[in-house]
Write a protein that holds these residues in place. Structure first.
Motif, PDB file in Angstrom:
ATOM      1  N   PRO A 137      39.912 -55.237  92.867  1.00  0.00           N
ATOM      2  CA  PRO A 137      39.344 -54.310  91.869  1.00  0.00           C
ATOM      3  C   PRO A 137      39.729 -52.855  92.107  1.00  0.00           C
ATOM      4  CG  PRO A 137      37.624 -55.157  93.342  1.00  0.00           C
ATOM      5  CD  PRO A 137      38.864 -55.936  93.631  1.00  0.00           C
ATOM      6  N   HIS A 138      40.114 -52.516  93.356  1.00  0.00           N
ATOM      7  CA  HIS A 138      40.469 -51.125  93.656  1.00  0.00           C
ATOM      8  C   HIS A 138      41.742 -50.694  92.914  1.00  0.00           C
ATOM      9  CE1 HIS A 138      42.709 -53.706  96.408  1.00  0.00           C
ATOM     10  NE2 HIS A 138      43.605 -52.742  96.472  1.00  0.00           N
ATOM     11  N   LEU A 139      42.504 -51.646  92.370  1.00  0.00           N
ATOM     12  CA  LEU A 139      43.737 -51.287  91.656  1.00  0.00           C
ATOM     13  C   LEU A 139      43.466 -50.823  90.220  1.00  0.00           C
ATOM     14  CD1 LEU A 139      46.077 -54.202  92.838  1.00  0.00           C
ATOM     15  CD2 LEU A 139      45.995 -51.846  93.670  1.00  0.00           C
ATOM     16  N   ALA A 140      42.225 -50.952  89.780  1.00  0.00           N
ATOM     17  CA  ALA A 140      41.894 -50.552  88.400  1.00  0.00           C
ATOM     18  C   ALA A 140      41.747 -49.037  88.317  1.00  0.00           C
ATOM     19  CB  ALA A 140      40.593 -51.220  87.967  1.00  0.00           C
ATOM     20  N   THR A 141      42.094 -48.495  87.150  1.00  0.00           N
ATOM     21  CA  THR A 141      41.864 -47.072  86.901  1.00  0.00           C
ATOM     22  C   THR A 141      40.372 -46.877  86.628  1.00  0.00           C
ATOM     23  OG1 THR A 141      44.015 -47.077  85.839  1.00  0.00           O
ATOM     24  CG2 THR A 141      42.651 -45.151  85.441  1.00  0.00           C
ATOM     25  N   ALA A 142      39.834 -45.778  87.133  1.00  0.00           N
ATOM     26  CA  ALA A 142      38.397 -45.512  86.900  1.00  0.00           C
ATOM     27  C   ALA A 142      38.154 -45.309  85.402  1.00  0.00           C
ATOM     28  CB  ALA A 142      37.985 -44.267  87.669  1.00  0.00           C
ATOM     29  N   HIS A 182      45.725 -54.544  75.489  1.00  0.00           N
ATOM     30  CA  HIS A 182      44.892 -53.536  74.798  1.00  0.00           C
ATOM     31  C   HIS A 182      43.865 -54.161  73.870  1.00  0.00           C
ATOM     32  CE1 HIS A 182      47.832 -50.883  76.479  1.00  0.00           C
ATOM     33  NE2 HIS A 182      48.787 -51.555  75.873  1.00  0.00           N
ATOM     34  N   SER A 183      43.830 -55.477  73.789  1.00  0.00           N
ATOM     35  CA  SER A 183      42.915 -56.123  72.859  1.00  0.00           C
ATOM     36  C   SER A 183      42.425 -57.460  73.444  1.00  0.00           C
ATOM     37  CB  SER A 183      43.659 -56.380  71.549  1.00  0.00           C
ATOM     38  OG  SER A 183      42.837 -57.064  70.649  1.00  0.00           O
ATOM     39  N   PRO A 184      41.136 -57.751  73.364  1.00  0.00           N
ATOM     40  CA  PRO A 184      40.104 -56.984  72.664  1.00  0.00           C
ATOM     41  C   PRO A 184      39.635 -55.732  73.401  1.00  0.00           C
ATOM     42  CG  PRO A 184      39.119 -58.909  73.688  1.00  0.00           C
ATOM     43  CD  PRO A 184      40.594 -59.022  73.918  1.00  0.00           C
ATOM     44  N   HIS A 185      40.007 -55.584  74.687  1.00  0.00           N
ATOM     45  CA  HIS A 185      39.587 -54.381  75.411  1.00  0.00           C
ATOM     46  C   HIS A 185      40.776 -53.829  76.182  1.00  0.00           C
ATOM     47  CE1 HIS A 185      35.474 -55.280  74.417  1.00  0.00           C
ATOM     48  NE2 HIS A 185      35.568 -56.486  74.959  1.00  0.00           N
ATOM     49  N   ALA A 186      40.840 -52.500  76.292  1.00  0.00           N
ATOM     50  CA  ALA A 186      41.911 -51.882  77.080  1.00  0.00           C
ATOM     51  C   ALA A 186      41.730 -52.291  78.541  1.00  0.00           C
ATOM     52  CB  ALA A 186      41.848 -50.371  76.925  1.00  0.00           C
ATOM     53  N   CYS A 187      42.795 -52.818  79.120  1.00  0.00           N
ATOM     54  CA  CYS A 187      42.697 -53.292  80.504  1.00  0.00           C
ATOM     55  C   CYS A 187      42.899 -52.120  81.464  1.00  0.00           C
ATOM     56  CB  CYS A 187      43.756 -54.370  80.757  1.00  0.00           C
ATOM     57  SG  CYS A 187      43.759 -54.925  82.468  1.00  0.00           S
ATOM     58  N   ARG A 188      42.038 -52.033  82.459  1.00  0.00           N
ATOM     59  CA  ARG A 188      42.115 -50.902  83.389  1.00  0.00           C
ATOM     60  C   ARG A 188      43.146 -51.122  84.503  1.00  0.00           C
ATOM     61  NH1 ARG A 188      37.877 -49.230  86.036  1.00  0.00           N
ATOM     62  NH2 ARG A 188      36.337 -50.841  85.697  1.00  0.00           N
ATOM     63  N   PHE A 189      43.922 -52.235  84.417  1.00  0.00           N
ATOM     64  CA  PHE A 189      45.018 -52.434  85.378  1.00  0.00           C
ATOM     65  C   PHE A 189      46.366 -52.045  84.766  1.00  0.00           C
ATOM     66  CE2 PHE A 189      41.663 -55.311  86.787  1.00  0.00           C
ATOM     67  CZ  PHE A 189      41.543 -54.916  88.111  1.00  0.00           C
ATOM     68  N   ALA A 228      47.946 -49.189  84.409  1.00  0.00           N
ATOM     69  CA  ALA A 228      48.764 -48.299  85.243  1.00  0.00           C
ATOM     70  C   ALA A 228      49.373 -49.102  86.400  1.00  0.00           C
ATOM     71  CB  ALA A 228      47.919 -47.144  85.769  1.00  0.00           C
ATOM     72  N   HIS A 229      48.598 -49.998  86.978  1.00  0.00           N
ATOM     73  CA  HIS A 229      49.101 -50.810  88.089  1.00  0.00           C
ATOM     74  C   HIS A 229      50.223 -51.746  87.605  1.00  0.00           C
ATOM     75  CE1 HIS A 229      49.241 -53.654  91.383  1.00  0.00           C
ATOM     76  NE2 HIS A 229      48.961 -54.625  90.531  1.00  0.00           N
ATOM     77  N   CYS A 230      49.989 -52.416  86.482  1.00  0.00           N
ATOM     78  CA  CYS A 230      50.960 -53.418  86.015  1.00  0.00           C
ATOM     79  C   CYS A 230      52.253 -52.792  85.471  1.00  0.00           C
ATOM     80  CB  CYS A 230      50.336 -54.291  84.928  1.00  0.00           C
ATOM     81  SG  CYS A 230      49.081 -55.411  85.566  1.00  0.00           S
ATOM     82  N   THR A 231      52.186 -51.524  85.064  1.00  0.00           N
ATOM     83  CA  THR A 231      53.391 -50.908  84.464  1.00  0.00           C
ATOM     84  C   THR A 231      54.031 -49.881  85.405  1.00  0.00           C
ATOM     85  OG1 THR A 231      52.025 -49.225  83.378  1.00  0.00           O
ATOM     86  CG2 THR A 231      52.522 -51.203  82.100  1.00  0.00           C
TER      87      THR A 231
END
Ligand code: SF4
Length: 496
Positions: A35-40, A219-226, A228-231
């Motif tokens: 979970p630490h890889l997610a953007t706040a 980005h659908s149904p919700h913007a994923c907070r990973f 930045a990590h995945c791209t």
């Protein structure tokens, strides 16, 4: 002596993790294992979250006598026990945030409403309509409820009624919300749930995140907070950034083309896509003529609006955008610039104050430069809401001159990277006016800060928020001035 711990227990899957897994298995894996890889969450996401909580509390008022299971995820076993006790008590008409689990899935049900010997399962959303993700949400809850021995009398979505005309005072929950019966659509989803859960468990036990390419599903149904990590390892001109081109980009990717620069010359592309691929500055021979169509003094006008699921002012409806601020930079023919602005600070409906003050600011003369058609919509909505100013406001609408389509059709800069939003255009053409130094950088955050400011009792903090709102709105209109000037210089120099 060591004790064999036996096979590791599969992690418990919550309802939200199940929904993450439906969107993307990699997301599910990362949420549980990294979970630490997610953007706040940003201010906007936080504000959505807060709005959801506010809606949830209001929804409870529709079920008098309902009992809240307040224990958080840190005290799951107490929450489970308390829910079971409440369900066994025939005097309890409704339970909020009831905890149940089955087949390794834990749910917290927004509302369980007693219906004779059974229960109605009700999910509460701030949304104004039923979406596919809500049906998946209800389906997994129904699965758990059934598995736990309670066959629900039906599955329902309680959501905001967009047509509710707020009369003022305490919002009336019976009218603010609609309850849609989703039992049939949920029933169609139920048979697929065990296989989906099994698949998710095998992904979670896989030892590494599955290889899934980031794409529109992120980005659908919700913007994923990973994201930045995945791209992070994608090239600057990644094919995904080709504008308006989900299908084209996907097809090109399937052909092994990963960057915009590698698109073969014969590939059919739209005008906008060609500009991005060619990646050079382009100035249409008609740019100067288009820019000179304005009449001085040229006003540069921008509104900000506030929008709320629970209406803020009597006579308004949920999610109705209400202008609460404007900024106008007026440029005379000799190049002199004057700035006027208004931010409505009173707790009253801001529309009258905004309409009167903007009419005074733009006067009767000159073009009014805007960037998109949203100012026209706002002025027309003010004209509808305030009949005595209707004709004056509609006269203002006729003076609007939209810079956005002029830019889209007659100019391109490689740094736009395919986007014509002011946030993309200004850094390229007026770098000193980008938004990096501002506390507020988008309209949704402005709306959220405005609502917070109205409720703020600390004068200093209130002033700080008002200052941030003023700075943001003024940046948009000063940006338009600089944009017109820069484009005119470029057009003239290209023509000479
Ligand atoms: S960014 Fe996309 S690919 Fe990465 S975890 Fe999120 S949804 Fe999956």
């Amino acid at each position: 002596m060591t004790t064999d711990p036996g096979p590791a227990r599969p992690p418990r899957i919550s309802k939200s993790k199940f929904l993450s897994g439906l969107q993307c298995e990699k997301r599910l894996y990362l949420e549980l294992h990294a979970p630490h890889l997610a953007t706040a969450p940003d201010d906007r996401q936080q504000s959505m979250f807060d709005m959801g909580q506010e809606i949830g509390i209001l929804a409870h008022r529709r079920f008098p006598g309902g009992v809240l299971v307040a224990e958080t995820h840190r005290h799951v076993s107490v929450a489970l026990e308390k829910t079971a006790a409440l369900m066994a008590d025939p005097l309890v008409p409704a339970i909020f945030e009831g905890a149940l689990q089955y087949d390794g899935v834990l749910i917290r049900v927004d509302v369980l409403e007693r219906a004779g010997p059974s229960w109605r399962l009700i999910e509460v959303k701030a949304s104004a309509r039923v979406r596919a993700v809500h049906l998946d949400d209800l389906a997994v809850q129904t699965y758990v409820l059934r598995g736990a021995g309670f066959d629900p009398a039906g599955s329902f979505l309680m959501h905001i009624n967009r047509h509710y005309a707020y009369p003022g005072g305490d919002p009336e929950p019976v009218q603010l919300f609609l309850i849609d019966d989703c039992t049939e659509a949920v029933g169609e989803r139920l048979p697929g749930i065990p296989a989906r859960l099994e698949r998710m468990r095998s992904v979670l036990a896989g030892g590494r995140a599955p290889e899934i390419e980031p794409d529109s599903h992120c980005h659908s149904p919700h913007a994923c907070r990973f994201w930045a990590h995945c791209t992070a390892s994608k090239p600057a001109r990644w094919i995904y950034y080709l504008p308006g081109a989900g299908n084209v980009a996907r097809r090109l990717r399937q052909q092994g083309i990963d960057t915009i620069d590698a698109i073969p010359p014969q590939t059919p592309l739209t005008h906008a896509q060609r500009r991005v691929r060619d990646n050079v500055e382009w100035i249409s021979p008609r740019l100067a003529e288009k820019l000179q169509a304005v009449r001085y003094p040229v006003h540069h006008l921008d509104f900000e609006t506030v929008m709320s699921a629970v209406p803020l002012y009597a006579g308004t409806r949920p999610y109705q955008p209400l202008p609460m601020q404007w900024s106008n930079h007026t440029e005379t023919a000799d190049g002199a610039l004057r700035h006027t602005a208004r931010l409505c600070l009173s707790p009253q409906d801001p529309r009258e104050e905004i309409a009167v003050s903007v009419l005074e600011s733009v006067g009767e003369e000159g073009s009014i430069c805007v960037y998109s058609d949203s100012e026209a919509h706002i002025l027309k909505s003010l004209a509808d809401a305030i009949p005595r100013l209707r004709n004056d406001l509609l006269r203002v609408v006729r003076r609007l001159w939209d810079l956005l389509p002029v830019l889209q059709s007659h100019y391109y800069h490689p740094d736009f990277q395919g986007s014509f939003s002011l946030k993309s255009v200004l850094p390229a053409l007026a770098p000193s006016l980008d938004y990096g130094d501002l506390e507020i950088r988008d309209g949704a955050t402005a709306s959220m800060i405005y609502r917070t400011m109205l409720a703020e009792t600390d004068w200093v903090e209130r002033q700080r928020m008002a200052g941030a709102l003023d700075a943001y709105c003024a940046r948009d209109t000063l940006g338009m001035v600089e944009l017109r000037r820069t484009l005119l210089r470029k057009a003239r120099s290209a023509a000479s």
